[in-house]
Write a protein that holds these residues in place. Structure first.
Motif, PDB file in Angstrom:
ATOM      1  N   LEU C 195      16.010 -16.694   2.768  1.00 52.06           N
ATOM      2  CA  LEU C 195      16.561 -15.376   3.028  1.00 52.06           C
ATOM      3  C   LEU C 195      17.182 -14.782   1.771  1.00 52.06           C
ATOM      4  O   LEU C 195      17.030 -13.599   1.472  1.00 52.06           O
ATOM      5  N   ASP C 196      17.887 -15.643   1.009  1.00 55.43           N
ATOM      6  CA  ASP C 196      18.492 -15.135  -0.223  1.00 55.43           C
ATOM      7  C   ASP C 196      17.422 -14.608  -1.162  1.00 55.43           C
ATOM      8  O   ASP C 196      17.576 -13.555  -1.777  1.00 55.43           O
ATOM      9  N   HIS C 197      16.327 -15.373  -1.280  1.00 56.61           N
ATOM     10  CA  HIS C 197      15.295 -14.977  -2.238  1.00 56.61           C
ATOM     11  C   HIS C 197      14.538 -13.741  -1.812  1.00 56.61           C
ATOM     12  O   HIS C 197      13.958 -13.060  -2.637  1.00 56.61           O
ATOM     13  N   THR C 198      14.476 -13.475  -0.509  1.00 58.50           N
ATOM     14  CA  THR C 198      13.743 -12.282  -0.094  1.00 58.50           C
ATOM     15  C   THR C 198      14.682 -11.128   0.181  1.00 58.50           C
ATOM     16  O   THR C 198      14.330 -10.152   0.826  1.00 58.50           O
ATOM     17  N   GLY C 199      15.912 -11.247  -0.317  1.00 57.93           N
ATOM     18  CA  GLY C 199      16.820 -10.120  -0.214  1.00 57.93           C
ATOM     19  C   GLY C 199      17.484  -9.963   1.144  1.00 57.93           C
ATOM     20  O   GLY C 199      18.169  -8.993   1.393  1.00 57.93           O
ATOM     21  N   LEU C 200      17.252 -10.925   2.021  1.00 58.56           N
ATOM     22  CA  LEU C 200      17.874 -10.812   3.336  1.00 58.56           C
ATOM     23  C   LEU C 200      19.109 -11.695   3.411  1.00 58.56           C
ATOM     24  O   LEU C 200      19.508 -12.136   4.485  1.00 58.56           O
ATOM     25  N   GLY C 201      19.704 -11.974   2.272  1.00 55.19           N
ATOM     26  CA  GLY C 201      20.793 -12.933   2.244  1.00 55.19           C
ATOM     27  C   GLY C 201      22.016 -12.517   3.017  1.00 55.19           C
ATOM     28  O   GLY C 201      22.865 -13.345   3.326  1.00 55.19           O
ATOM     29  N   PHE C 202      22.087 -11.217   3.385  1.00 54.19           N
ATOM     30  CA  PHE C 202      23.296 -10.795   4.104  1.00 54.19           C
ATOM     31  C   PHE C 202      23.340 -11.369   5.513  1.00 54.19           C
ATOM     32  O   PHE C 202      24.383 -11.453   6.127  1.00 54.19           O
ATOM     33  N   LEU C 203      22.151 -11.749   6.016  1.00 58.14           N
ATOM     34  CA  LEU C 203      22.145 -12.425   7.316  1.00 58.14           C
ATOM     35  C   LEU C 203      22.619 -13.847   7.078  1.00 58.14           C
ATOM     36  O   LEU C 203      22.089 -14.530   6.226  1.00 58.14           O
ATOM     37  N   HIS C 204      23.599 -14.281   7.844  1.00 55.55           N
ATOM     38  CA  HIS C 204      24.059 -15.650   7.646  1.00 55.55           C
ATOM     39  C   HIS C 204      23.779 -16.459   8.894  1.00 55.55           C
ATOM     40  O   HIS C 204      24.679 -16.729   9.671  1.00 55.55           O
ATOM     41  N   PRO C 205      22.535 -16.807   9.098  1.00 57.12           N
ATOM     42  CA  PRO C 205      22.298 -17.535  10.342  1.00 57.12           C
ATOM     43  C   PRO C 205      22.890 -18.921  10.269  1.00 57.12           C
ATOM     44  O   PRO C 205      22.652 -19.646   9.322  1.00 57.12           O
ATOM     45  N   ASN C 206      23.649 -19.286  11.240  1.00 55.42           N
ATOM     46  CA  ASN C 206      24.195 -20.630  11.300  1.00 55.42           C
ATOM     47  C   ASN C 206      23.885 -21.166  12.684  1.00 55.42           C
ATOM     48  O   ASN C 206      24.757 -21.380  13.505  1.00 55.42           O
ATOM     49  N   LEU C 207      22.591 -21.336  12.914  1.00 53.41           N
ATOM     50  CA  LEU C 207      22.129 -21.609  14.260  1.00 53.41           C
ATOM     51  C   LEU C 207      22.699 -22.894  14.832  1.00 53.41           C
ATOM     52  O   LEU C 207      23.005 -22.965  16.007  1.00 53.41           O
ATOM     53  N   LEU C 208      22.845 -23.917  14.005  1.00 57.02           N
ATOM     54  CA  LEU C 208      23.201 -25.217  14.543  1.00 57.02           C
ATOM     55  C   LEU C 208      24.675 -25.335  14.898  1.00 57.02           C
ATOM     56  O   LEU C 208      25.081 -26.290  15.527  1.00 57.02           O
ATOM     57  N   ALA C 209      25.488 -24.395  14.454  1.00 60.58           N
ATOM     58  CA  ALA C 209      26.921 -24.570  14.648  1.00 60.58           C
ATOM     59  C   ALA C 209      27.434 -23.896  15.903  1.00 60.58           C
ATOM     60  O   ALA C 209      28.588 -24.060  16.248  1.00 60.58           O
TER      61      ALA C 209
END
Lengths: 282, 427, 349
Positions: C195-209
Motif C-alpha cells: 500500500l505504501d508503494h502504490t500511494g495508498l499508505g494512508f489506509l492503515h489496515p490492521n486486520l488481525l488486531a
C-alpha cells in the motif's frame, strides 16, 4: 457512423488483443509471486540458526544439520510415502468404480447413495475421529500401518467418489452404447473405455489426496503412535515443545515436507497434460 | 502408468505385512522394558530426560526405558486416546496443577511410595498432589523449577537514567516515560515466544497481578467462584494493565508482533515478560547485561515471585510395571539426577541444588530474599476459563474491548461450568 | 488410448463425417483409429435401434445388467464408507446427546443442543461461519477465471499452472505464518509495504488486531490457499469440453468473454457445484491449523469458526460430547448450504 477506417479498426483490434495479453501476463505474474512467497519464507528462515533468527542476521546450515539429527527424516518420509500411496490406491479403486456406478450407470438407488456419499464428507473429522479411534482400538488396529491406511482411505473416498461421479456424468453415453451394441458388457466398458477416459480426473484425485493425506496431522497422530511407524508430518510436530519454539527448524521441516507433494505434482503434470490436451484436441 | 500401479501395490503389500505392533513393554531374561512419553521437543528438557534415562539405566541394569518424543501440540489428546485404547505408556510427562488433577483417574497415586521427608524436599509438592494436598498423595514428580519472570536490559536502563527497578504501577509508568523519551520501547509484547500461535500469553502478567491482590491460598477463591472474576479490585488492576499500550509503555502492535525475544535481545526493547525457559538463550546473547525482575503489576510493591514446578513425570495406572516405573520417579530425587537436570540448563526442584545458569540463581534468590512463591495462575484455574481468558485478555490489551468486558466473559465461562468443576475439591 | 467422439446432439450423419475427419487428423495409434472408425460406422447404423432400445430400457436384459453392474460397482465404496465412516458418524450423533469425556458418557438428550445454543460464544461462532460463506463464491470465481485464461494456452501456461498449484503443497502452519507477515501492520508487513508503494499508505489496515476484521484476513488467506485446488478441478472439467464447440464459436465470431460465459461456464456447472461444496467443506472443517497459528480464534471470538470451537471443546477441554453436538450442527449447516447451492445452480443435463 464511425469514421474509423478499416485499417485503423484492425490495428485497434490487434492492439487491444496485445494489450489484453500483456494485462493477462501481468496478472499471472503477480499471482505467481504471491504463490511462491511461502517457499521463499521457508527457505530463508531455515538457513538461520536459532540465535541468528533471534538476532535477525547471519546464515548457516546449523538448523539443517540439527533437523536431520533430531528426527529420523528418511525413515519417516518412507512411512509417509508408504501410507499415502497405499491409501491413494484404495481411494482410486473405490472412487472410480463408485463414480462409474453413480455417474454412468445410474441405477434407481444411485441418487440416494450419491447423497449419502456427499453427506459423509460433511461431518467434521474432529467430531467423529474419537469414536473411529475407539472402534479401531477394539479391533487392535492402532499403531499399524493398515489402521492408518484404512482411516485415510475412508476419509478420502467421499471426495474422490464425488469428483469421479461428476466427471463420469459429463462423459458422453454414445460411446458406451456403441460398445454395448458391439456386445461388450458393462464391466468391460468400465475397464477398457471409461477408465482410460477418466485419466485427468484420476490424476486430479491422486494429486489432491496425496497432499491431503501427506499433510494430515490428526489421524497420523492418533493412529500411529510410535516414531517407528510415524509419518513425517507428525514427526515434524515433535520439534516444538511446550516452552520451546525452534522457528528455523520448523521452517526447514516444513520445506522438507512440502517437497514430495511438489514433486508428485510436477511429475504427474505430464499425465495431466496428456489427458487435458487429448480432451481439447481431436 | 501400469508399472507405477503394480509398484504401489507391492509397496502396499509390504506395508501391510511389516506393519506389526511395536512392543509397548515386556519382560525378557528378567529385563523390564518401560515406555516413557514426553512432549519436550528438542529443547533442554528433552536433553535432561535423555540423560536421566541413561543414568537410571546404568544404575538399574534390569530396567530399560524407551523414550518416545510425542508432538507437543495434541500431546494430551494423544495420551487420552492411548488411555482409552490401553496403549498408554508406563511413564508420561504431565503438567502440574489442574492439568494433572484432570487426569487423576488415570495416574497412579504415589502415596505410600514416598516418605514425608522425601516429599518435603520437593519445592511446590502440593501443586503436584491430589486436591493440592501432599498428604492425599503426589501425582507427579516435578522435573524442574520454573518461573514466570521479567527480564530487563541493564544498559538500556542506564541509558535512560533509571537507577532502580520499578516495583509498582506508578514506578513502572515513570520508568516507561523515561525509556520512551530515549526512543526505547519499554516493554515488548507480541506472539508468545513459547507457542506457535500468534497471541501474547496473558498469564505471565495475570499471575503477578494476582500476586499483588491475594495470598497463594486465597487463589482458591478464583477456582470456586467465591472471588468472582469481575471483582472490582481485579477489574481495576486489569484496567491499568490493559492501558499500558495506550500509555506508550509497550510497542503498538501488541497482538501481532513476532519474534519479541529477538527484539529484546537486539536491544530494541528494555523489558520483556517471559518464563525462565529462554534463560540460556538470553544469557548467551546478552551476558551480564540482562537481569531478572519481578513484574510490578501491583498498586503496592510487588511481594510475590511466580516460582512453580510446571511439569514432571507420572506413572499410568494401566502400567503393568508400576514398581519399576516408580523406581524411575524415585531416581529423579537423587543428587545424581538433580545434577543432570542442572547440567541441562534447568532449575533443580529439589532443595539443596543450584542451577548452573547465573540468571537462574538470581531468580531463585528472590524467594530467599523473602518473596512469596506463587503458582502459575493458569495451572490453578479451570482450563475453560484459561482458554476464554487468553482470548479476552488479549483483546483487552489490544484495546478492542474493555477490561470489564474481558473479565465478564471469564466469569460467564466459569459460571457455566458443571458444579463439580468449581467445588471445594480441586478436580 | 482410445479417443471417443464428442458431439452433443449432432445427427448421426454428421457424426460419421466428423469421425472420419477425426481419424485423419488425430494422432491415434492405428489399432484404435480402426476401432474408432468401426464404432462410428456401427453407431450410425444402429442409431435407430438406439431409440428403440431406450424405449424398452426398463424391461430389457441390458437394463437389468446395468442395474446389477451398478450395484456391484457401488459395493467397494459402500463397504468402505459404511464401515469406516458411517458407523463413527452414527456414534457421533449418539454422543451428541450426551456428556462425554472420552471415557464415560451420560445421556442428556436435547438438553445438549439447548445448552449449546444458550452459549453466547456459540452464537458468535455461528455468525462467523455465516460470514465465511461469503468467501466461497470468490474462492470459485477467481480460479475459474484463471483456469479459463490458462485454457487459452498462451505461451508459458504450463509454468503458470505449476506455480499456481504449489501453495497447495504447503502446510497450513506455514501459510498461517505467511499470512501473519502479510497482514502485519508494522513496516515489515507485506500488505503495508504494498500500500505504501502504490500511494495508498494512508489506509492503515490492521486486520488481525480487531475482532471484526480478523475473520476477513482469514477469509482472504483461505481464498488464496484453495486457489490451486479449484483451478485444477476446473481444468480437469474443461478437459471434458469438446474443442469443436470452441472452434464453432470462434467461427461464429464470439469474443473470449462471450465464449467463457455462454459456453464454458454452463458446461462446467457441475464442476462449479463440486468446487462449491468442496470449498465450503474446507472453509468449515479444514481451517483449524490455519486459524490456530494465524489468530488463535481471536481477538476475542472474532475468528473462531465452528470447527475451531469444536476442536477447542473436544480436544482442549475434553468436552467430547459438546464436540459431537457442535459437529452434528456443523454437518447440518454444510448440508443445508450445499443443497441450496445445488438447487440454485441446477443444471439441466
Amino acid at each position: 457512423m464511425s469514421t474509423i477506417t478499416w485499417a485503423e479498426r484492425r490495428s485497434l483490434a490487434v492492439w487491444r488483443r496485445r494489450g489484453s495479453k500483456v494485462l493477462v501476463y501481468v496478472a499471472l505474474l503477480a499471482v505467481t509471486v504471491i504463490m511462491l512467497y511461502p517457499f521463499w519464507l521457508m527457505g530463508q528462515a531455515s538457513l538461520r540458526s536459532l540465535p541468528q533468527y533471534y538476532l535477525g542476521r547471519g546464515f548457516s546450515l546449523t538448523t539443517w544439520h540439527a533437523l536431520f539429527a533430531a528426527l529420523p527424516i528418511g525413515h519417516e518420509m518412507l512411512n509417509s510415502t508408504l501410507i499415502t500411496l497405499s491409501s491413494i490406491l484404495v481411494i482410486l479403486a473405490v472412487s472410480t468404480t463408485g463414480g462409474y456406478a453413480l455417474g454412468t450407470l445410474r441405477y434407481r438407488l444411485s441418487g440416494l447413495v450419491f447423497l449419502v456419499v456427499l453427506a459423509s464428507m460433511m461431518v467434521p473429522v474432529q467430531s467423529m475421529i474419537i469414536p473411529e479411534y475407539i472402534n479401531l482400538a477394539h479391533l487392535g488396529w492402532i499403531n499399524h500401518y493398515y489402521g492408518a491406511i484404512a482411516v485415510y482411505s475412508a476419509l478420502g473416498a467421499p471426495f474422490a467418489t464425488f469428483l469421479m461421479t461428476t466427471y463420469f456424468r459429463r462423459l458422453p453415453e454414445d460411446v458406451i452404447e456403441a460398445a454395448l451394441i458391439d456386445g461388450v458388457g458393462y464391466g468391460a466398458v468400465f475397464f477398457r473405455i471409461m477408465l482410460p477416459l477418466a485419466v485427468p480426473a484420476i490424476v486430479t484425485v491422486a494429486v489432491l489426496q496425496f497432499i491431503q493425506i501427506w499433510d494430515d496431522l490428526l489421524v497420523g497422530l492418533l493412529f500411529l503412535q510410535t516414531p517407528a511407524n510415524r509419518t513425517i508430518t507428525v514427526g515434524l510436530e515433535t520439534i516444538p515443545a511446550q516452552h520451546f519454539q525452534n522457528f528455523p527448524m520448523e521452517m526447514a521441516g516444513s520445506l522438507v515436507s512440502a517437497l514430495p507433494a511438489v514433486l508428485v505434482y510436477l511429475i504427474f503434470q505430464r499425465y495431466l497434460i496428456r489427458g487435458l490436451t487429448m480432451g481439447m484436441s481431436k | 502408468m501400469r508399472r507405477i500401479i503394480s509398484g504401489c501395490a507391492a509397496l502396499a503389500a509390504i506395508a501391510v505385512l511389516s506393519g506389526s505392533a511395536f512392543a509397548a513393554g515386556g519382560r525378557s531374561n528378567g529385563t523390564v522394558t518401560l515406555t516413557l512419553w514426553h512432549n519436550y521437543g528438542t529443547g533442554g528438557n528433552a536433553v535432561a530426560t535423555k540423560n536421566l534415562v541413561a543414568a537410571f539405566e546404568k544404575q538399574n541394569r534390569n530396567i530399560k526405558i524407551n523414550v518416545v518424543s510425542q508432538p507437543g501440540g495434541n500431546y494430551f489428546q494423544l495420551l487420552q486416546a492411548a488411555w482409552i485404547a490401553h496403549t498408554a505408556p508406563d511413564i508420561s510427562v504431565q503438567w502440574t496443577g489442574l492439568f494433572d488433577t484432570k487426569y487423576e483417574k488415570q495416574l497412579l497415586n504415589l502415596k505410600g511410595y514416598f516418605t514425608a521427608a522425601e516429599l518435603n524436599k520437593i519445592d511446590g509438592a502440593k501443586w503436584a498432589s491430589s486436591n493440592f494436598n501432599p498428604a492425599q498423595g503426589l501425582l507427579v514428580i516435578p522435573l524442574e523449577n520454573q518461573f514466570y519472570i521479567g527480564f530487563y536490559n541493564k544498559a538500556l536502563f542506564k541509558k535512560a537514567g533509571i537507577t532502580s527497578v520499578p516495583t509498582d504501577w506508578s514506578q513502572l509508568f515513570a520508568t516507561c516515560s523515561k525509556l520512551k523519551a530515549k526512543g526505547i520501547t519499554p516493554i515488548v509484547y507480541g506472539a508468545d515466544p513459547q507457542a506457535i500461535g500468534p497471541n501474547p500469553y496473558p498469564y505471565y502478567d495475570l499471575s503477578y497481578i494476582a500476586a499483588g491482590l491475594w495470598s497463594p491460598s486465597q487463589l482458591k477463591g478464583l477456582y470456586t467462584g467465591q472471588t468472582p472474576w469481575t471483582t472490582p479490585a481485579l477489574a481495576q488492576q486489569i484496567s491499568t494493565w490493559a492501558s499500558m499500550p495506550k500509555k506508550g509503555c509497550t510497542n503498538s502492535d501488541v497482538l501481532t508482533k513476532t519474534n519479541i525475544l529477538g527484539a529484546f535481545m537486539q536491544g530494541q526493547a528494555a523489558m520483556i515478560i517471559d518464563g525462565n525457559w529462554d534463560t540460556a538463550t538470553l544469557q548467551k546473547a546478552m551476558g551480564s547485561n540482562v537481569a531478572p525482575f519481578l513484574p510490578p503489576f501491583t498498586s503496592n510493591p510487588q511481594r510475590g515471585v511466580v516460582q512453580y514446578s510446571g511439569d514432571g513425570f507420572a506413572v499410568s495406572k494401566q502400567s503393568s510395571h508400576q514398581k519399576e516405573a516408580v523406581q524411575f520417579l524415585k531416581f529423579l530425587l537423587t543428587p545424581t539426577a538433580q545434577r543432570i537436570i542442572a547440567a541441562a540448563g534447568l532449575i533443580p526442584d529439589v532443595e539443596g541444588f543450584k542451577a548452573t545458569n547465573p540468571l537462574a540463581n538470581q531468580m531463585l534468590a528472590f524467594a530467599k530474599a523473602g518473596k512469596v512463591a506463587y503458582p502459575m495462575i493458569d495451572n490453578v484455574i479451570q482450563g475453560d476459563v484459561v482458554t476464554t481468558g487468553t482470548k479476552q485478555l488479549d483483546a483487552a490489551l489490544g484495546g478492542d474491548i474493555s477490561a470489564a468486558a474481558a473479565l465478564k466473559s471469564m466469569k460467564q465461562t466459569h459460571d457455566s461450568l458443571p458444579a463439580d468443576q468449581r467445588g471445594n475439591t480441586y478436580h | 488410448m482410445t479417443r471417443c467422439r464428442r458431439t452433443s446432439g449432432a445427427t448421426p450423419t454428421t457424426d460419421d463425417r466428423r469421425s472420419r475427419q477425426a481419424d485423419d487428423a488425430s494422432p491415434l495409434p492405428p489399432k484404435w483409429a480402426a476401432r474408432a472408425r468401426r464404432l462410428a460406422v456401427s453407431a450410425e447404423e444402429a442409431a435407430a435401434d438406439l431409440v428403440k432400445l431406450r424405449r424398452q430400457a426398463r424391461r430389457s436384459p441390458l437394463a437389468a445388467q446395468r442395474r446389477r453392474m451398478g450395484i456391484l460397482f457401488t459395493l467397494p465404496v459402500a463397504a468402505l464408507i459404511g464401515t469406516l465412516l458411517l458407523i463413527p458418524i452414527g456414534q457421533t450423533v449418539y454422543y451428541s446427546f450426551t456428556n462425554w469425556d472420552g471415557f464415560t458418557s451420560q445421556w442428556i438428550g436435547f438438553a445438549a443442543y439447548r445448552h449449546l445454543f444458550q452459549n453466547p460464544e456459540f452464537v458468535t461462532v455461528l455468525e462467523n461461519n455465516a460470514v465465511m460463506v461469503l468467501a466461497i463464491p470468490i474462492a470459485i470465481a477467481l480460479p475459474l477465471g484463471v483456469a479459463f485464461l490458462l485454457n487459452a494456452q498462451l505461451r508459458g501456461w504450463k509454468f503458470f499452472r505449476s506455480v499456481f498449484f504449489l501453495p497447495t503443497a504447503v502446510s497450513w502452519v506455514v501459510i498461517a505464518f505467511v499470512a501473519r507477515r502479510f497482514f502485519d501492520p508494522d513496516k515489515q508487513g507485506i500488505l503495508r509495504s504494498l500500500l505504501d508503494h502504490t500511494g495508498l499508505g494512508f489506509l492503515h489496515p490492521n486486520l488481525l488486531a480487531h475482532e471484526h476484521s480478523a475473520l476477513i484476513a482469514v477469509m482472504i488467506t483461505f481464498i488464496w490457499s484453495v486457489f490451486g485446488t479449484n483451478m485444477i478441478i476446473f481444468l480437469a472439467g474443461m478437459s471434458t469440453i469438446d474443442q469443436e464447440i470452441y472452434d464453432a464459436a470462434k467461427v461464429d465470431g464470439a469474443g473470449s468473454f462471450m465464449v467463457m460465459v455462454k459456453i464454458t461456464f454452463p458446461l462446467l456447472k457441475r464442476f462449479v457445484q463440486f468446487a462449491f461444496v468442496i470449498s465450503l467443506i474446507t472453509a468449515f472443517s479444514a481451517l483449524f491449523s490455519l486459524i490456530i497459528v494465524m489468530t488463535n480464534g481471536g481477538p476475542g471470538y472474532g475468528s473462531t469458526t465452528l470447527e475451531f470451537f469444536i476442536y477447542e471443546q473436544a480436544f482442549t477441554e475434553n468436552n467430547f460430547g459438546v464436540g459431537a453436538t457442535a459437529g452434528v450442527i456443523l454437518f447440518l449447516l454444510v448440508f443445508a448450504v450445499s443443497m441450496v447451492q445445488m438447487r440454485m445452480l441446477r443444471s439441466d443435463e
